[in-house]
Design an enzyme around this catalytic site. Sequence first.
Site, PDB file in Angstrom:
ATOM      1  CD  GLU A  12      10.238   0.563   6.135  1.00 43.23           C
ATOM      2  OE1 GLU A  12      10.084   1.716   5.690  1.00 43.23           O
ATOM      3  OE2 GLU A  12       9.437  -0.368   5.894  1.00 43.23           O
ATOM      4  N   GLY A  78       7.880   9.834   3.721  1.00 44.44           N
ATOM      5  CA  GLY A  78       8.309  11.082   3.116  1.00 44.44           C
ATOM      6  C   GLY A  78       7.612  12.248   3.795  1.00 44.44           C
ATOM      7  CG  MET A 153       4.526  10.481  -2.771  1.00 44.07           C
ATOM      8  SD  MET A 153       3.374  10.565  -4.162  1.00 44.07           S
ATOM      9  CE  MET A 153       2.787  12.234  -3.975  1.00 44.07           C
ATOM     10  CG  MET A 174       4.656   3.840  -1.044  1.00 47.33           C
ATOM     11  SD  MET A 174       5.985   3.232  -2.143  1.00 47.33           S
ATOM     12  CE  MET A 174       5.056   2.185  -3.273  1.00 47.33           C
ATOM     13  CD  GLU A 175       4.491   0.127   2.727  1.00 43.80           C
ATOM     14  OE1 GLU A 175       5.083  -0.057   1.661  1.00 43.80           O
ATOM     15  OE2 GLU A 175       4.863   0.975   3.594  1.00 43.80           O
ATOM     16  CG  ASP A 198      11.777  10.585   1.316  1.00 49.05           C
ATOM     17  OD1 ASP A 198      10.839  11.115   0.705  1.00 49.05           O
ATOM     18  OD2 ASP A 198      11.709   9.437   1.803  1.00 49.05           O
TER      19      ASP A 198
END
Length: 230
Positions: A12, A78, A153, A174-175, A198
Amino acid sequence: MKIAVIGAMEEEVELLRASLNNAQRTTIAGSEYTTGTYEGKEVVLLKSGIGKVNAAMSTTILLHEFKPDVVINTGSAGGYDEALEVGAVVISDEVRHHDVDVTIFGYEIGQMAGMPAAYKSDERLMKVAEEAVKAVGEHQYGIGLICSGDAFMNDPERVEAVRHHFPQMKAVEMEAAAVAQVCYQFATPFVVIRALSDIAGKESNISFDEFLPVAAKHSTQVVLKAIASL
Protein backbone atom coordinates in the site's frame (compact mmCIF):
# COMPACT_ATOMS: atom_id res chain seq x y z
CA MET A 1 2.58 22.35 4.52
CA LYS A 2 3.67 18.97 5.82
CA ILE A 3 1.46 16.10 4.65
CA ALA A 4 1.40 12.71 6.36
CA VAL A 5 0.27 9.65 4.42
CA ILE A 6 -0.42 6.38 6.25
CA GLY A 7 -0.72 2.88 4.78
CA ALA A 8 -0.65 -0.40 6.66
CA MET A 9 1.21 -2.71 4.28
CA GLU A 10 4.24 -2.56 2.00
CA GLU A 11 2.01 -3.06 -1.04
CA GLU A 12 0.00 0.00 0.00
CA VAL A 13 2.97 2.36 0.41
CA GLU A 14 5.64 1.18 -2.05
CA LEU A 15 4.39 3.24 -5.01
CA LEU A 16 4.08 6.30 -2.81
CA ARG A 17 7.59 5.83 -1.45
CA ALA A 18 8.98 5.46 -4.97
CA SER A 19 7.35 8.79 -5.90
CA LEU A 20 9.12 10.79 -3.18
CA ASN A 21 12.21 12.86 -3.83
CA ASN A 22 15.11 12.75 -1.35
CA ALA A 23 13.44 9.90 0.52
CA GLN A 24 14.93 9.00 3.89
CA ARG A 25 13.67 6.11 6.01
CA THR A 26 13.71 5.62 9.75
CA THR A 27 12.13 2.92 11.92
CA ILE A 28 10.53 3.67 15.29
CA ALA A 29 8.93 0.91 17.40
CA GLY A 30 8.74 -1.36 14.36
CA SER A 31 6.97 1.13 12.09
CA GLU A 32 8.64 2.71 9.08
CA TYR A 33 8.62 6.48 8.51
CA THR A 34 9.86 7.90 5.20
CA THR A 35 10.37 11.63 4.75
CA GLY A 36 10.71 13.31 1.39
CA THR A 37 9.04 15.72 -1.00
CA TYR A 38 6.50 15.43 -3.80
CA GLU A 39 5.63 18.33 -6.12
CA GLY A 40 7.41 20.63 -3.70
CA LYS A 41 5.35 19.45 -0.71
CA GLU A 42 6.94 18.00 2.41
CA VAL A 43 5.67 14.45 2.95
CA VAL A 44 5.97 11.92 5.76
CA LEU A 45 4.96 8.41 4.69
CA LEU A 46 4.14 5.92 7.45
CA LYS A 47 3.94 2.15 7.03
CA SER A 48 1.96 1.48 10.19
CA GLY A 49 1.46 -2.26 10.23
CA ILE A 50 -1.92 -3.97 10.12
CA GLY A 51 -4.70 -3.42 12.65
CA LYS A 52 -5.96 -0.73 14.97
CA VAL A 53 -3.34 -1.05 17.71
CA ASN A 54 -0.45 -0.76 15.25
CA ALA A 55 -2.19 2.13 13.52
CA ALA A 56 -2.89 4.02 16.74
CA MET A 57 0.62 3.55 18.11
CA SER A 58 2.42 4.58 14.95
CA THR A 59 0.07 7.48 14.21
CA THR A 60 0.67 8.83 17.71
CA ILE A 61 4.43 8.72 17.10
CA LEU A 62 3.92 10.33 13.69
CA LEU A 63 1.92 13.25 15.04
CA HIS A 64 4.14 13.79 18.08
CA GLU A 65 7.52 13.49 16.36
CA PHE A 66 6.89 14.73 12.80
CA LYS A 67 4.02 17.19 13.45
CA PRO A 68 2.24 17.04 10.07
CA ASP A 69 -0.43 19.59 9.22
CA VAL A 70 -2.80 17.02 7.69
CA VAL A 71 -3.13 13.22 7.54
CA ILE A 72 -4.26 11.03 4.65
CA ASN A 73 -4.95 7.37 5.41
CA THR A 74 -4.75 5.21 2.30
CA GLY A 75 -4.54 1.66 1.01
CA SER A 76 -7.12 -1.03 0.36
CA ALA A 77 -10.59 -1.72 1.74
CA GLY A 78 -13.47 -4.15 1.41
CA GLY A 79 -16.55 -2.86 -0.37
CA TYR A 80 -19.96 -2.66 1.33
CA ASP A 81 -21.79 -0.38 -1.10
CA GLU A 82 -23.24 -2.66 -3.78
CA ALA A 83 -22.93 0.13 -6.35
CA LEU A 84 -19.13 0.13 -6.06
CA GLU A 85 -16.90 -2.40 -7.80
CA VAL A 86 -13.42 -3.70 -7.03
CA GLY A 87 -10.95 -0.93 -7.86
CA ALA A 88 -13.35 1.88 -6.95
CA VAL A 89 -12.03 4.66 -4.73
CA VAL A 90 -13.77 5.45 -1.44
CA ILE A 91 -13.33 8.81 0.32
CA SER A 92 -14.42 9.10 3.95
CA ASP A 93 -16.86 11.70 5.18
CA GLU A 94 -16.69 10.04 8.58
CA VAL A 95 -15.04 7.02 10.17
CA ARG A 96 -16.32 4.68 12.91
CA HIS A 97 -15.27 1.53 14.76
CA HIS A 98 -17.54 -1.40 13.89
CA ASP A 99 -16.21 -3.74 16.59
CA VAL A 100 -16.72 -1.53 19.68
CA ASP A 101 -19.76 -2.11 21.91
CA VAL A 102 -20.21 -0.27 25.20
CA THR A 103 -23.88 0.45 24.54
CA ILE A 104 -24.78 -0.82 28.03
CA PHE A 105 -23.35 2.48 29.31
CA GLY A 106 -25.43 4.62 26.97
CA TYR A 107 -23.02 4.93 24.05
CA GLU A 108 -23.84 4.29 20.39
CA ILE A 109 -22.75 1.04 18.78
CA GLY A 110 -19.19 1.60 17.56
CA GLN A 111 -18.56 4.46 19.99
CA MET A 112 -15.62 4.15 22.38
CA ALA A 113 -16.26 5.42 25.90
CA GLY A 114 -15.35 9.09 26.18
CA MET A 115 -14.93 9.48 22.42
CA PRO A 116 -17.31 10.72 19.69
CA ALA A 117 -19.44 8.16 17.87
CA ALA A 118 -17.96 9.24 14.52
CA TYR A 119 -14.74 10.94 13.47
CA LYS A 120 -15.54 13.53 10.83
CA SER A 121 -13.20 13.95 7.89
CA ASP A 122 -11.89 17.43 7.19
CA GLU A 123 -14.14 19.19 4.67
CA ARG A 124 -11.29 20.73 2.70
CA LEU A 125 -9.41 17.44 2.49
CA MET A 126 -12.58 15.68 1.33
CA LYS A 127 -13.00 18.25 -1.44
CA VAL A 128 -9.35 17.93 -2.46
CA ALA A 129 -9.70 14.13 -2.52
CA GLU A 130 -12.82 14.26 -4.69
CA GLU A 131 -11.19 16.71 -7.09
CA ALA A 132 -8.15 14.41 -7.23
CA VAL A 133 -10.14 11.30 -8.15
CA LYS A 134 -11.98 13.30 -10.81
CA ALA A 135 -8.66 14.59 -12.15
CA VAL A 136 -7.31 11.05 -12.43
CA GLY A 137 -10.49 10.38 -14.38
CA GLU A 138 -10.25 6.61 -14.51
CA HIS A 139 -11.93 5.31 -11.36
CA GLN A 140 -15.43 4.88 -10.02
CA TYR A 141 -15.68 6.51 -6.59
CA GLY A 142 -17.93 7.02 -3.60
CA ILE A 143 -17.93 9.28 -0.55
CA GLY A 144 -19.29 8.13 2.80
CA LEU A 145 -18.81 6.16 5.98
CA ILE A 146 -15.78 3.88 6.36
CA CYS A 147 -15.75 1.49 9.33
CA SER A 148 -12.80 -0.25 10.96
CA GLY A 149 -12.33 -3.39 13.03
CA ASP A 150 -9.68 -5.94 13.84
CA ALA A 151 -11.15 -8.64 11.60
CA PHE A 152 -10.90 -9.43 7.88
CA MET A 153 -14.48 -9.43 6.64
CA ASN A 154 -14.78 -12.70 4.72
CA ASP A 155 -17.50 -14.32 6.88
CA PRO A 156 -20.92 -13.48 5.36
CA GLU A 157 -22.64 -13.64 8.76
CA ARG A 158 -20.21 -11.14 10.24
CA VAL A 159 -20.57 -8.94 7.17
CA GLU A 160 -24.35 -8.83 7.56
CA ALA A 161 -24.12 -8.19 11.31
CA VAL A 162 -21.98 -5.12 10.66
CA ARG A 163 -24.26 -4.04 7.79
CA HIS A 164 -27.21 -4.18 10.21
CA HIS A 165 -25.58 -1.62 12.49
CA PHE A 166 -24.09 0.54 9.73
CA PRO A 167 -26.33 0.21 6.64
CA GLN A 168 -24.91 3.39 5.10
CA MET A 169 -21.30 2.14 5.19
CA LYS A 170 -19.31 2.36 1.96
CA ALA A 171 -16.27 0.28 2.93
CA VAL A 172 -14.60 -1.63 5.74
CA GLU A 173 -10.94 -2.01 6.70
CA MET A 174 -8.69 -2.41 9.74
CA GLU A 175 -6.95 0.89 10.58
CA ALA A 176 -8.81 4.09 9.64
CA ALA A 177 -10.84 4.53 12.84
CA ALA A 178 -7.70 4.22 14.94
CA VAL A 179 -5.91 6.78 12.77
CA ALA A 180 -8.97 9.05 12.95
CA GLN A 181 -9.26 8.75 16.73
CA VAL A 182 -5.62 9.75 17.21
CA CYS A 183 -6.04 12.64 14.77
CA TYR A 184 -9.10 13.75 16.75
CA GLN A 185 -7.12 13.75 19.97
CA PHE A 186 -4.29 15.73 18.35
CA ALA A 187 -6.75 18.08 16.56
CA THR A 188 -5.14 17.20 13.21
CA PRO A 189 -7.31 17.22 10.04
CA PHE A 190 -7.61 13.88 8.25
CA VAL A 191 -9.28 12.11 5.37
CA VAL A 192 -9.30 8.48 4.23
CA ILE A 193 -8.70 7.68 0.55
CA ARG A 194 -8.82 3.95 -0.14
CA ALA A 195 -9.57 1.69 -3.09
CA LEU A 196 -11.55 -1.55 -2.99
CA SER A 197 -9.54 -4.76 -3.21
CA ASP A 198 -12.54 -7.00 -2.52
CA ILE A 199 -16.26 -7.05 -1.77
CA ALA A 200 -16.81 -7.95 1.88
CA GLY A 201 -18.06 -11.51 2.36
CA LYS A 202 -17.78 -12.60 -1.30
CA GLU A 203 -14.62 -14.77 -1.48
CA SER A 204 -12.95 -11.63 -0.21
CA ASN A 205 -9.73 -13.37 0.81
CA ILE A 206 -9.19 -14.59 -2.78
CA SER A 207 -10.13 -11.23 -4.28
CA PHE A 208 -7.89 -9.39 -1.82
CA ASP A 209 -4.80 -11.33 -2.86
CA GLU A 210 -5.58 -10.83 -6.54
CA PHE A 211 -6.64 -7.18 -6.52
CA LEU A 212 -4.52 -5.64 -3.75
CA PRO A 213 -2.02 -4.32 -6.35
CA VAL A 214 -4.90 -2.73 -8.30
CA ALA A 215 -6.31 -1.10 -5.17
CA ALA A 216 -2.85 0.14 -4.19
CA LYS A 217 -2.29 1.64 -7.63
CA HIS A 218 -5.66 3.39 -7.71
CA SER A 219 -5.40 4.82 -4.20
CA THR A 220 -1.83 5.97 -4.85
CA GLN A 221 -2.84 7.80 -8.03
CA VAL A 222 -5.50 9.74 -6.15
CA VAL A 223 -3.32 10.45 -3.10
CA LEU A 224 -0.52 11.86 -5.26
CA LYS A 225 -2.99 14.12 -7.08
CA ALA A 226 -4.32 15.27 -3.72
CA ILE A 227 -0.84 16.01 -2.36
CA ALA A 228 -0.04 18.09 -5.42
CA SER A 229 -3.20 20.14 -4.83
CA LEU A 230 -2.61 20.89 -1.15
